[in-house]
Enzyme design. Structure first.
Site, PDB file in Angstrom:
ATOM      1  CG  HIS A  21      -0.292   0.098   2.528  1.00 44.61           C
ATOM      2  ND1 HIS A  21       0.200   1.276   3.030  1.00 44.61           N
ATOM      3  CD2 HIS A  21      -0.037  -0.851   3.464  1.00 44.61           C
ATOM      4  CE1 HIS A  21       0.732   1.062   4.221  1.00 44.61           C
ATOM      5  NE2 HIS A  21       0.611  -0.226   4.506  1.00 44.61           N
ATOM      6  CD  GLU A 133       0.120  -3.608   6.513  1.00 42.37           C
ATOM      7  OE1 GLU A 133       0.830  -3.365   7.510  1.00 42.37           O
ATOM      8  OE2 GLU A 133      -0.240  -2.747   5.715  1.00 42.37           O
TER       9      GLU A 133
END
Length: 190
Positions: A21, A133
């Site tokens: 990201h 994550e």
């Protein structure tokens, strides 16, 4: 040696591109003070204005190299910053009023001050929990409800996510490296 010959015939292989990201608000705060990662202020953190610029640069690269023409599916982690990065890079560009396509992202999704992003001429998007994550302890890694995401990202398929609420994230302890690796293996096997 012929580059088209390998362990598996190339026509039966898939190319996987992994994209992290763009810069998130939690990253900026965490660089100043690591304890910011534990703040509820950064729950499901979104990308910063610089993060949107990073996504725009990636989109330009994807278009210039014609990579977008080869992408069959975009798999995203169900976190705001990862979805924003992916739709910015691989989406159909700014939504054109009157175009007959469900938007990938509605205008201002997540208080982003960004215009809607079209699903027109973009690959399908699928949200998958397994590629998130490291979870636990940091509110920035806790996701919103699927209901909220569907309102912000109408053309993304959230059907693989079994629970509307985030049942995977726990306040503590943080996942160990072995737990993250096991989840990664499960994702690859999926």
């Amino acid at each position: 040696m012929d580059k088209g010959i390998g362990l598996y015939p190339l026509h039966r292989c898939k190319t996987i591109h992994l994209v992290r990201h763009a810069q998130g608000v939690h990253n900026v705060a965490g660089e100043k003070d690591h304890s910011a990662y534990s703040s509820e202020d950064y729950f499901d953190a979104q990308v910063t204005p610089l993060g949107w610029q990073q996504g725009d640069h990636l989109r330009n690269h994807v278009l210039e190299t014609q990579l977008l023409n080869k992408v069959e599916l975009v798999i995203v982690s169900p976190l705001l910053r990862t979805i924003q990065t992916a739709v910015g890079a691989f989406g159909g560009g700014e939504d054109t009023n009157g175009a007959d396509a469900t938007p990938l992202m509605v205008a201002n999704a997540g208080s982003s001050d960004r215009p809607a992003i079209s699903g027109l001429n973009s690959p399908p998007f699928l949200a998958v929990e397994l590629c998130r994550e490291t979870m636990g302890d940091h509110p920035c890694d806790r996701r919103r409800s699927v209901t909220e995401y569907k309102a912000m990202f109408p053309a993304i398929d959230f059907s693989t996510i079994e629970s509307d609420k985030d049942v995977l994230w726990k306040p503590s302890p943080r996942e160990t490296a072995d737990e993250v690796a096991a989840r990664g293996v499960e994702f690859i096997n999926w």
